[in-house]
Design an enzyme around this catalytic site. Structure first.
Site, PDB file in Angstrom:
ATOM      1  N   ASP B 389       0.826  -1.213   0.000  1.00 13.50           N
ATOM      2  CA  ASP B 389       0.000   0.000   0.000  1.00 13.50           C
ATOM      3  C   ASP B 389       0.858   1.259   0.000  1.00 13.50           C
ATOM      4  O   ASP B 389       0.515   2.247   0.620  1.00 13.50           O
ATOM      5  CB  ASP B 389      -0.971  -0.010   1.177  1.00 13.50           C
ATOM      6  N   ASP B 470       6.837  -4.708  13.472  1.00 10.22           N
ATOM      7  CA  ASP B 470       7.531  -3.415  13.504  1.00 10.22           C
ATOM      8  C   ASP B 470       7.632  -2.874  14.925  1.00 10.22           C
ATOM      9  O   ASP B 470       8.639  -2.277  15.293  1.00 10.22           O
ATOM     10  CB  ASP B 470       6.878  -2.415  12.555  1.00 10.22           C
TER      11      ASP B 470
END
Lengths: 461, 659
Positions: B389, B470
């Site tokens: 994205d 992350d």
């Protein structure tokens, strides 16, 4: 009159059968010669025509390849064997025309070339040109082993072999892939169902029966029979490498099943140990390879590879096997130089030799030396405090390449027998308490070292 | 045999006389004659046996050979050929469409192609596109037209569908609340009679050909506000056209073959499948001079958002210096459409059997993808990690090419990222400027192989730990005080709205106004000064020349920064210790930048732009740069608003959403 007839008939029959016998023998020899190529070269007939066909096909193929800027190199064992005999002359020779066609005309059905996958883009244009030049071609694709691993990935199948056929000769192009562990890998040649089994006689190919692992070769551009071609810089060592290049893939699927049953130890200790064991194995492989000592994964390390494709976190050391004939006195100093001091040395070169080196942070490197007998192979163990000797018996085995924790190492090709000899039929079940003197199923008591030899055969540092 | 036969013919006389002599001799010795006869018979027998044996041997050898080759060279896995459905020459499809409050389904020729009876899901208008020649499902979408803006997305989608395709519509639960006139008109233009009058909780099904006939429509009006219309079931027949009519006639090239394959399978990609003047699928951007990242593998991490992937790959392949051979798209799951997109662009795609759930699934997918990337490119020292994205800036590779040597040489670096968390339209200015930051932004970044192999991979969170990869990478145990290099103006743009951790509001608030570089070939200006020690010198120089702002003013006000351009200003905020971000968070909030957690800091210093002036914020006294504060200046303290119940949880949850 009757008797004469009988004699005549008998004699005629004998002659006929004799002729028939000769014919059969001739046929059989012809068949054999077909099978082995050069065994009965005289029976092949029309020699010169066939010879130049081979040369022409190779020349055409090289033209095709160079028109698409695809760097290939010659790996044909037959030609490299011939080339090796004259290697000095070939290396030194200038571009002058060669008087006779000595190499590329040698009788054979195939000429084998290698191609590094990463050096070309998979263009379709090549095949179109090939067809225009009259080549028929076949592409053999299969799963990409680099995606094999603990994760279930599936990608596009990759080309492993190409065969270009023109007239009576065929070019076998083997695609080599770089793998982690700094080596080249080529895949097995397997025909899928719809493929033309008669395209060439696949059985006669020199590559493809098994996957293989090779070092990255240094190449040399030479002119052979007026054809410019790249060859491995040292053909004889390439041929030697080729003779035991068979590669085994780790059994990831079974390893995944194993971890379903026995979840992996993800504790910090396990992570740390694996890290240390991996770097120790990398260091050991580097050191032994530099010495030219052939080694393989043994005992727990081999079990870890075979069962779970990883280091067993509760094992305490890294175990390697070395044939005693490959023993070199330099081994100990070389390891010391690499930062691995000798921890202990048991036995002697003639009997039950075993070396242990101290790796970083409590991880030990054990090198067991294996002794070959007529029908088995064994290595020895020594108990330091009592001087007792033990013997571990293994069925005979050969060595294969594999990749383990990102380094290329040997393992016994007959791994299952090796593991079962060592760990018994229940090797699939993890065991945390292990006594090296009694747990292995192949251990035998082997007497006691004479006390006066103890200083020599039991050295602990 | 040939050689032997002529012999008796040539010398018959000699033979004859020799035979006669022999015969007479034998006549005289009966016993000897008998012996010879027996001998001959024996010889005969022996030759017969030898003959038979030879025949058998040869046959066996030949058989073995065949056997052997079959065993060695046959693919182990017997390719069980999936019996293909016989190509039906049927020209008519039976279509069944059902619409109701809690369930919708569509069946084509008896095969259910859509079935949705999940609770509290799939509300709105379901749209299915069929190929008019084959009847295959080419696209399946649901637009929750009960909610705002979804009707716009539907219009966009319907406009992209090629003429001639068969469209099937059905409503689940409610589909009219935010269905505006534009959308209704589009539906009307497709031939629907009911669409203009669709109202609250009506049930509706419609089958028609784009730009052509209507195959059927059914509608059930909701009798009252509190109840739904009765379920409707539409059964109709659709006449198929010939394949030639359904395809475009592009020139026969390799590219167009890929295009054709793609366009006959899926719908909703607009002009790439347009017959007249289709949009290119090969971009050939200018190569970069001295490209240091040409051989760096690029891993694109994807899920099942093929439209996003399409947009992402377009921008990636248009970036200067891109090397398509190094790109691998990793798809989490066995989804066909993302793979179709990958193949359209001629890239290689890899599918990954999903492990675990939610965030842990993403995390496992990341691990598998990174491991595979370094396996596929064993020579690589780095990998570029992208997500499906992201838009990729035209100078993305140029940016990396100029900075990647730092990652190789400076051990104190953790990553290079294309994304500046604080780089909004109003806070980023200089495309040639880079920073060092203590946080890992992700969203288009470079990973060092040694970092992955030696540190991250061995202890990557296992599937049962439902962690974000992350967030895990940002933890001090992993980061170990290392920093990332980021540009002032981001080289990636996060356009994803629908995702595991995304929703429209969140995107609007935090991502939409992000600045994105569109200038090609930007020459980065301070690359060498980003090394660990050089950067400190640089910061001290900057602080030395910076003008201290008037700390009596409100830092949230625009007037806090003078109306100048190109100056350097500094302000000091209160920051008691290293982890005290109270004032910073309030400042970030009023500056409308990322405030969900702390991003973009370097030793208690933040660098951004305000009104085209470089604007430095130093946290006093925790930052080592506090010494630059003139003694008269009192650091600004901003109080957090009075906490509401549950407000604490919001930043933590939302922060996790940036992936």
């Amino acid at each position: 009159m009757q008797k004469i007839n009988k004699n005549v008939v008998l004699a005629l029959l004998s002659l006929t059968s004799l002729v028939f016998l000769l014919f059969q023998l001739y046929y059989y020899k012809f068949y054999l010669s077909q099978k082995n190529g050069a065994v009965f070269p005289k029976l092949r007939g029309r020699q010169s025509g066939q010879d130049s066909t081979r040369w022409h096909v190779v020349r055409k193929f090289l033209g095709l390849i160079s028109s698409h800027n695809i760097p290939v190199y010659l790996i044909d064992p037959l030609i490299l064997g011939l080339v090796d005999k004259d290697i000095e002359r070939i290396r030194g020779s200038s571009d002058g025309p060669s008087p006779e066609c000595k190499y590329f005309c040698a009788p054979r059905d195939f000429t084998t070339f290698a191609l590094l996958d990463k050096t070309w883009k998979h263009e379709v244009g090549l095949f179109r040109t090939a067809e225009k030049m009259g080549f028929q071609w076949l592409k053999i694709i299969n799963k990409d082993p680099r995606l094999d691993g603990m994760d279930d990935l599936s990608g596009v199948e990759i080309p492993l072999h190409y065969i270009f056929k023109l007239a009576s000769h065929a070019i076998h192009l083997v695609v080599f892939y770089e793998r982690s562990g700094n080596y080249l890998w080529h895949g097995p040649l397997r025909l899928k169902q719809h493929m033309d089994r008669k395209f060439v006689s696949f059985r006669k190919l020199h590559f493809g029966r098994y996957p293989g692992a090779y070092e990255k070769p240094e190449l040399l551009l030479v002119s052979i029979d007026d054809l410019k071609v790249q060859i491995p810089k040292n053909p004889s060592s390439f041929l030697e490498e080729m003779s035991h290049s068979r590669f085994l893939e780790c059994r990831y699927r079974e390893a995944r099943a194993f971890f379903q049953l026995y979840p992996d130890d993800a504790s910090l200790d396990a992570v740390e140990f694996r890290k240390k064991a991996k770097s120790l194995l990398h260091l050991a492989a580097l050191t032994l390879n530099n010495l030219g000592v052939k080694f393989w994964l043994s005992s727990g390390t081999c079990l870890g590879w075979y069962r779970q494709c990883n280091v067993i976190p509760h094992s305490k050391d890294v175990d390697l096997g070395v044939f005693i004939r490959d023993y070199k006195a330099d081994i100990i100093p070389a390891f010391q130089k690499a930062g691995l001091p000798l921890k202990h040395k048991f036995g002697k070169v003639e009997d039950s030799l075993e070396l242990s080196f101290q790796g970083e942070g409590d991880v030990k490197l054990d090198i067991f030396f294996f002794y070959e007998e007529d029908d088995h192979i064994w290595n020895g163990g020594t108990q330091a405090k009592s001087g007792k000797k033990f013997k571990y018996l293994f069925p005979k085995f050969t060595l294969c390449w594999t990749e383990f924790v990102e380094v290329r190492v040997h393992v016994p090709c007959e791994t299952l027998q090796y593991i079962e000899a060592n760990y018994g039929p229940d090797w699939k079940v993890p065991v945390k308490t292990w006594d090296w003197k009694s747990s292995p199923s192949n251990v035998q008591y082997n007497g006691v070292w004479p006390v006066d030899e103890w200083d020599d055969v039991i050295q602990i540092y | 045999m040939d050689e032997w036969k002529p012999n008796p013919a040539i010398k018959p006389h000699k033979k004859r006389s020799w035979y006669l002599a022999w015969k007479y001799k034998l006549m005289n010795q009966r016993a000897l004659r008998k012996l010879c006869q027996t001998g001959a018979v024996l010889f005969l027998l022996v030759t017969v046996i030898v003959n038979i044996k030879l025949i058998l041997d040869t046959r066996r050898a030949a058989y073995e050979e065949e056997e052997e080759s079959a065993q060695d060279y046959d693919d182990e896995m017997l390719n069980v050929e999936v019996p293909r459905h016989p190509v039906s020459n049927k020209k008519v499809l039976d279509v069944e469409v059902y619409s109701s409050r809690s369930k919708v389904y569509v069946a084509v020729d008896g095969t259910t192609v859509l079935e949705d009876e999940a609770r509290e899901q799939g509300r709105g208008i379901h749209v299915i596109v069929l190929n008019q020649a084959t009847g295959h499902v080419m696209a399946k979408r649901v637009f929750d037209t009960y909610s705002p803006h979804e009707d716009e997305a539907m219009v966009l989608f319907l406009n992209m569908v090629a003429r001639g395709r068969i469209l099937i519509f059905t409503i689940k639960d409610e589909g009219s609340f935010h269905l505006k006139d534009t959308a209704k008109n589009v539906l009307k233009s497709l031939g629907s009679q009911v669409a203009p009058f669709l109202s609250w909780r009506d049930m509706w099904t419609f089958v028609g050909k784009k730009g052509g006939e209507v195959y059927g429509e059914k509608h059930a009006k909701s009798p009252a506000l509190s109840t739904w219309g009765d379920p409707v079931l539409l059964k109709t027949e659709v006449h198929l056209t010939s394949v030639e009519d359904a395809e475009c006639h592009w020139p026969d090239t390799e590219l167009n073959r890929r295009r054709k394959r793609f366009c006959s399978k899926v719908e909703g990609y607009g002009s790439v499948c347009s017959c007249k003047d289709p949009t290119p699928i090969e971009f050939n951007p200018d190569p970069l001079k001295d490209n240091k990242v040409f051989d760096v593998p690029v891993a694109v991490i994807a899920g099942n958002r093929p439209n996003y992937l399409y947009r992402m790959l377009r921008s990636l392949l248009s970036a200067q210096g891109v090397n398509p051979q190094m790109i691998t798209v990793f798809i989490d799951g066995y989804y066909e459409e993302p793979m179709d997109v990958v193949e359209l662009f001629g890239l290689s795609g890899i599918q990954h059997t999903p492990i675990s759930i939610k965030n842990a699934r993403v995390s496992q997918h990341y691990k598998a993808s990174l491991t595979a990337t370094f396996n596929l490119f064993p020579d690589a020292k780095f990998a570029v990690v992208l997500e499906e994205d992201l838009d990729i800036s035209v100078d993305f590779f140029s940016f990396l090419s100029q900075s990647i040597h730092l990652l190789e040489e400076d051990e104190s670096l953790y990553c290079i990222s294309a994304w500046n968390d604080q780089g909004y339209e109003h806070t980023a200015e200089d495309p040639s400027l880079l920073y060092r930051v203590e946080t890992m932004p992700g969203l288009g970044w470079v990973l060092r192989k040694s970092l992955y192999k030696d540190e991250l991979e061995p202890k990557w969170p296992t599937p049962e730990k439902l962690w974000d990869w992350d967030m895990w990478m940002r933890m001090p145990e992993q980061r170990k005080g290392r920093e990332c290099i980021i540009p002032d103006i981001s080289r990636s743009y996060h356009f994803g709205i629908v995702g595991l951790n995304m929703n429209g509001y969140f995107h609007e608030a935090y991502f939409k106004k992000h600045k994105f570089n569109t200038v090609p070939n930007v020459q980065l200006k301070n690359v060498e000064s980003l090394r660990k020690d050089a950067y400190e010198t640089e910061i001290h120089r900057l602080l030395g020349e910076a003008e201290v702002l008037d700390h009596s003013k409100n830092p949230c006000e625009d007037s806090f920064v003078p109306d100048t351009e190109g100056r350097v200003y500094v302000m000091f905020i209160r920051m008691e210790q290293e982890a005290d971000f109270t004032t910073w968070t309030q400042l970030a909030k009023c500056l409308h930048i990322w405030d969900l957690d702390v991003r973009g800091n370097h030793k208690g210093l933040w660098r951004l732009f305000r009104k085209k002036n470089h604007f430095l914020v130093v946290g006093v006294p925790a930052s080592p740069y506090s010494s630059k504060k003139p003694s008269l200046v009192t650091p600004i303290y901003m109080e957090p608003p009075a906490k509401e119940e549950g407000a604490v949880a919001v930043p933590a949850v939302a922060a996790a959403e940036q992936t």
